[in-house]
Motif scaffolding. Structure first.
Motif, PDB file in Angstrom:
ATOM      1  N   ALA A 389       0.820  -1.217   0.000  1.00  0.00           N
ATOM      2  CA  ALA A 389       0.000   0.000   0.000  1.00  0.00           C
ATOM      3  C   ALA A 389       0.852   1.265   0.000  1.00  0.00           C
ATOM      4  O   ALA A 389       0.408   2.318  -0.473  1.00  0.00           O
ATOM      5  CB  ALA A 389      -0.922   0.001   1.224  1.00  0.00           C
ATOM      6  N   GLU A 390       2.081   1.164   0.508  1.00  0.00           N
ATOM      7  CA  GLU A 390       2.939   2.346   0.618  1.00  0.00           C
ATOM      8  C   GLU A 390       3.795   2.602  -0.620  1.00  0.00           C
ATOM      9  O   GLU A 390       4.084   3.759  -0.945  1.00  0.00           O
ATOM     10  CB  GLU A 390       3.863   2.201   1.844  1.00  0.00           C
ATOM     11  N   ILE A 391       4.227   1.553  -1.318  1.00  0.00           N
ATOM     12  CA  ILE A 391       5.280   1.736  -2.325  1.00  0.00           C
ATOM     13  C   ILE A 391       4.763   2.053  -3.723  1.00  0.00           C
ATOM     14  O   ILE A 391       5.529   2.529  -4.566  1.00  0.00           O
ATOM     15  CB  ILE A 391       6.200   0.491  -2.406  1.00  0.00           C
ATOM     16  N   PHE A 392       3.466   1.817  -3.988  1.00  0.00           N
ATOM     17  CA  PHE A 392       2.956   2.068  -5.338  1.00  0.00           C
ATOM     18  C   PHE A 392       2.189   3.388  -5.395  1.00  0.00           C
ATOM     19  O   PHE A 392       1.317   3.627  -4.548  1.00  0.00           O
ATOM     20  CB  PHE A 392       2.045   0.933  -5.794  1.00  0.00           C
ATOM     21  N   PRO A 393       2.476   4.249  -6.391  1.00  0.00           N
ATOM     22  CA  PRO A 393       1.726   5.495  -6.569  1.00  0.00           C
ATOM     23  C   PRO A 393       0.260   5.212  -6.860  1.00  0.00           C
ATOM     24  O   PRO A 393      -0.094   4.128  -7.348  1.00  0.00           O
ATOM     25  CB  PRO A 393       2.409   6.160  -7.773  1.00  0.00           C
ATOM     26  N   ILE A 394      -0.597   6.189  -6.603  1.00  0.00           N
ATOM     27  CA  ILE A 394      -2.038   5.973  -6.705  1.00  0.00           C
ATOM     28  C   ILE A 394      -2.486   5.680  -8.128  1.00  0.00           C
ATOM     29  O   ILE A 394      -3.486   5.011  -8.346  1.00  0.00           O
ATOM     30  CB  ILE A 394      -2.806   7.179  -6.118  1.00  0.00           C
ATOM     31  N   MET A 448      16.256  -6.833  -0.484  1.00  0.00           N
ATOM     32  CA  MET A 448      15.395  -6.088  -1.389  1.00  0.00           C
ATOM     33  C   MET A 448      14.453  -5.072  -0.734  1.00  0.00           C
ATOM     34  O   MET A 448      14.087  -4.081  -1.361  1.00  0.00           O
ATOM     35  CB  MET A 448      14.538  -7.063  -2.213  1.00  0.00           C
ATOM     36  N   VAL A 449      14.028  -5.321   0.492  1.00  0.00           N
ATOM     37  CA  VAL A 449      12.946  -4.512   1.071  1.00  0.00           C
ATOM     38  C   VAL A 449      13.501  -3.282   1.787  1.00  0.00           C
ATOM     39  O   VAL A 449      14.326  -3.404   2.694  1.00  0.00           O
ATOM     40  CB  VAL A 449      12.100  -5.353   2.047  1.00  0.00           C
ATOM     41  N   PRO A 450      13.056  -2.064   1.410  1.00  0.00           N
ATOM     42  CA  PRO A 450      13.521  -0.843   2.068  1.00  0.00           C
ATOM     43  C   PRO A 450      12.711  -0.543   3.326  1.00  0.00           C
ATOM     44  O   PRO A 450      11.637  -1.121   3.535  1.00  0.00           O
ATOM     45  CB  PRO A 450      13.258   0.225   0.996  1.00  0.00           C
ATOM     46  N   GLU A 451      13.209   0.347   4.138  1.00  0.00           N
ATOM     47  CA  GLU A 451      12.462   0.810   5.301  1.00  0.00           C
ATOM     48  C   GLU A 451      11.543   1.958   4.880  1.00  0.00           C
ATOM     49  O   GLU A 451      11.950   2.841   4.129  1.00  0.00           O
ATOM     50  CB  GLU A 451      13.403   1.270   6.415  1.00  0.00           C
ATOM     51  N   THR A 452      10.294   1.951   5.358  1.00  0.00           N
ATOM     52  CA  THR A 452       9.334   2.988   4.958  1.00  0.00           C
ATOM     53  C   THR A 452       8.781   3.776   6.133  1.00  0.00           C
ATOM     54  O   THR A 452       7.987   4.694   5.925  1.00  0.00           O
ATOM     55  CB  THR A 452       8.154   2.345   4.199  1.00  0.00           C
ATOM     56  N   LYS A 453       9.165   3.447   7.341  1.00  0.00           N
ATOM     57  CA  LYS A 453       8.584   4.141   8.490  1.00  0.00           C
ATOM     58  C   LYS A 453       9.006   5.605   8.521  1.00  0.00           C
ATOM     59  O   LYS A 453      10.099   5.971   8.094  1.00  0.00           O
ATOM     60  CB  LYS A 453       8.996   3.453   9.800  1.00  0.00           C
ATOM     61  N   GLY A 454       8.104   6.459   9.025  1.00  0.00           N
ATOM     62  CA  GLY A 454       8.401   7.872   9.200  1.00  0.00           C
ATOM     63  C   GLY A 454       8.479   8.671   7.913  1.00  0.00           C
ATOM     64  O   GLY A 454       8.966   9.799   7.911  1.00  0.00           O
ATOM     65  N   ARG A 455       8.003   8.112   6.798  1.00  0.00           N
ATOM     66  CA  ARG A 455       8.044   8.811   5.517  1.00  0.00           C
ATOM     67  C   ARG A 455       6.637   8.892   4.935  1.00  0.00           C
ATOM     68  O   ARG A 455       5.824   7.991   5.117  1.00  0.00           O
ATOM     69  CB  ARG A 455       8.971   8.072   4.538  1.00  0.00           C
ATOM     70  N   LEU A 457       3.757   8.851   1.967  1.00  0.00           N
ATOM     71  CA  LEU A 457       3.588   7.962   0.813  1.00  0.00           C
ATOM     72  C   LEU A 457       4.295   8.533  -0.410  1.00  0.00           C
ATOM     73  O   LEU A 457       4.909   7.796  -1.191  1.00  0.00           O
ATOM     74  CB  LEU A 457       2.104   7.762   0.510  1.00  0.00           C
ATOM     75  N   GLU A 458       4.213   9.839  -0.580  1.00  0.00           N
ATOM     76  CA  GLU A 458       4.829  10.470  -1.739  1.00  0.00           C
ATOM     77  C   GLU A 458       6.349  10.351  -1.697  1.00  0.00           C
ATOM     78  O   GLU A 458       7.000  10.138  -2.724  1.00  0.00           O
ATOM     79  CB  GLU A 458       4.403  11.946  -1.822  1.00  0.00           C
ATOM     80  N   GLU A 459       6.936  10.470  -0.516  1.00  0.00           N
ATOM     81  CA  GLU A 459       8.390  10.306  -0.369  1.00  0.00           C
ATOM     82  C   GLU A 459       8.824   8.880  -0.720  1.00  0.00           C
ATOM     83  O   GLU A 459       9.802   8.676  -1.452  1.00  0.00           O
ATOM     84  CB  GLU A 459       8.808  10.624   1.075  1.00  0.00           C
ATOM     85  N   ILE A 460       8.095   7.899  -0.182  1.00  0.00           N
ATOM     86  CA  ILE A 460       8.438   6.494  -0.422  1.00  0.00           C
ATOM     87  C   ILE A 460       8.377   6.180  -1.907  1.00  0.00           C
ATOM     88  O   ILE A 460       9.299   5.591  -2.489  1.00  0.00           O
ATOM     89  CB  ILE A 460       7.473   5.570   0.356  1.00  0.00           C
ATOM     90  N   GLN A 461       7.300   6.590  -2.534  1.00  0.00           N
ATOM     91  CA  GLN A 461       7.088   6.267  -3.943  1.00  0.00           C
ATOM     92  C   GLN A 461       8.090   6.972  -4.848  1.00  0.00           C
ATOM     93  O   GLN A 461       8.578   6.397  -5.828  1.00  0.00           O
ATOM     94  CB  GLN A 461       5.647   6.625  -4.323  1.00  0.00           C
ATOM     95  N   ALA A 462       8.419   8.212  -4.520  1.00  0.00           N
ATOM     96  CA  ALA A 462       9.411   8.938  -5.317  1.00  0.00           C
ATOM     97  C   ALA A 462      10.786   8.285  -5.224  1.00  0.00           C
ATOM     98  O   ALA A 462      11.545   8.254  -6.190  1.00  0.00           O
ATOM     99  CB  ALA A 462       9.492  10.397  -4.862  1.00  0.00           C
TER     100      ALA A 462
END
Length: 468
Positions: A389-394, A448-455, A457-462
């Motif tokens: 849910a976090e890594i793909f743009p809308i 392969m898997v990055p950390e996404t906490k504290g970011r 959605l737009e930051e993660i996807q970019a």
């Protein structure tokens, strides 16, 4: 086209530098109510998943089912989930997150009624298939909805909390299931849907979905209700609009748009996580834990009730730690625990097969199942969907969710349908296979898997999207 891509990349970089304008936000009544509705659906998902474990023997006896027929019944939940996953992305994008919830309740109610009043096997199977179809959509819908309504500082805990409700539903089935008639259990399954229906009127649609479909005035009103009347939502609203508009200029959001080079990294992460999550035996433990306990010489009632407690404790721990230590760290610990737990289960059955240390082997079997299921609920149960849910743009999230759900549920169906046959072939060998797959999962997450906490959605996807 080159100038257009450059503009989008500049916009993405600006979002990363500014933090997407999303400040830490407080908990509002609207946010809590929306999360509660999502949590109720999640409870139903877990309740459905645990249904076959305490009821297998009595259903087989009442309806005269063979092992093959009950294996089909159990696996139809995953077959239905495959069908649900196929349409989940388009459905959620077309009807909206809230609109899709209305549809789910109809399928849940009809599915449980079919099982409760089944006199012939085919009606039982139809009910299970309908419940699976609903679960296939819900598996994508819930983390997407929560990721889109919660601020970044609360996203992990709220999403993990809702996933924990699925574990509560599963644990409830494990505790009360052995003592209640299987038809009554099916009727009880309708209750969460009846509770949620009136509350749906009061929860908002996803603000990111609203801006994506052009309902911008409603978008700002909803965002303010989620963040609080005193919250300054101007920067966050502007960032969401800018990012969504930039994505619209590049692709239409279909399945083929997903297979562009710039999304390859996200695809590998999302699909890889879902495949490994469901290939390592989680559905075998969940659907057939009662059979596993009995085969290991343990009391099904003691095993299921203690397992329910272990699952709840580890789920609470996982939910409380996800925003402190991050998604990646919990996934690594969780997958390592799965590898170790399934290996110990294999050892316990190996010892019993050779009539060695019989009492110790039974205790080892109990502890190993605790380790496996506790580890699963602490991380691998819910975090893969959180990351998807976090890594793909809308603009491609719907297609990505459908593909991730489809591949994961195909693996789930394969495991759930074949478990009874594999178990008859070699009880120890079955769990050694699961252990090896979980070991591969540990390596995949580490590499392969990055950390996404504290970011945001737009930051993660970019950060994951690369220019073709």
């Amino acid at each position: 086209m080159g100038e257009e891509r450059a503009t989008v990349l500049q916009s993405e970089s600006l979002l990363v530098r500014e933090g997407a304008g999303e400040n830490s936000s407080s908990v509002t009544t609207t946010l809590v109510l929306s999360t509660f509705v999502a949590a109720s659906i999640s409870f139903g998902v877990g309740y459905i998943a645990g249904y076959t474990s305490p009821t297998q023997s009595v259903i087989m006896e009442d309806l005269g089912l063979s092992i093959a027929e009950f294996s089909l019944f159990g696996s139809l939940l995953n077959l239905g989930s495959i069908l649900g996953a196929l349409v989940s992305g388009k459905t959620v994008d077309l009807l909206g997150r809230k609109g899709t919830m209305w549809v789910l309740y109809i399928f849940y109610i009809v599915g449980w009624l079919a099982i409760a009043f089944a006199k012939v096997p085919w009606l039982l199977d139809v009910g299970r298939l309908l419940l699976g179809f609903s679960n296939g959509i819900a598996g994508y819908l819930l983390p997407v909805y929560l990721a889109e309504i919660t601020p970044k500082n609360l996203r992990g805990r709220f999403t993990a909390g809702v996933q924990m409700m699925a574990i509560l539903g599963l644990s409830t089935m494990y505790i009360v299931g052995p003592f209640i008639n299987w038809r009554i259990l099916a009727l009880i399954g309708i209750i969460p849907s009846l509770v949620q229906l009136p509350l749906l009127i009061y929860i908002p649609e996803s603000p990111r979905w609203l801006v994506n479909v052009g309902r911008e005035e409603e978008f700002e009103t909803v965002l303010r209700s989620l963040r609080g009347k005193k919250a300054n939502v101007f920067e966050e609203a502007a960032s969401i609009k800018d990012y969504t508009d930039s994505l619209k200029r590049l692709s239409g959001g279909g399945m083929l748009d997903l297979f562009q080079p710039k999304y390859y990294h996200s695809l590998i992460i999302g699909i890889g996580l879902k495949v490994l999550q469901h290939s390592g035996g989680s559905n075998a433990y969940t659907y057939y834990s009662g059979v596993i306990f009995t085969s290991a010489g343990l009391s099904k009632y003691v095993g299921l009730s203690t397992l329910a407690v272990i699952q709840m404790i580890t789920a609470i721990v996982g939910a409380s730690l996800i925003d402190k230590f991050g998604r990646r760290a919990l996934l690594l610990v969780s997958s390592a625990g799965l590898c170790f737990g399934s290996f110990l289960t294999g050892i316990s059955f190996l010892l019993q097969g050779h009539h060695l240390w019989s009492e110790e082997a039974r205790i080892l079997a109990l502890i190993s199942i605790w380790v496996y299921m506790g580890s699963y609920q602490a991380g691998m149960e819910g975090i893969p969907w959180v990351i998807v849910a976090e890594i793909f743009p809308i603009n491609v999230k719907g297609a990505a969710g459908s593909l991730a759900g489809l591949t994961g549920n195909i693996c789930s169906w394969t495991v759930s349908y074949n478990f009874n046959f594999l178990f008859q072939w070699s009880s120890a060998g079955t769990f050694f296979i699961y252990s090896a797959i979980c070991g591969v999962c540990v390596i995949f997450i580490a590499k392969m898997v990055p950390e996404t906490k504290g970011r945001t959605l737009e930051e993660i996807q970019a950060s994951l999207t690369t220019s073709p």
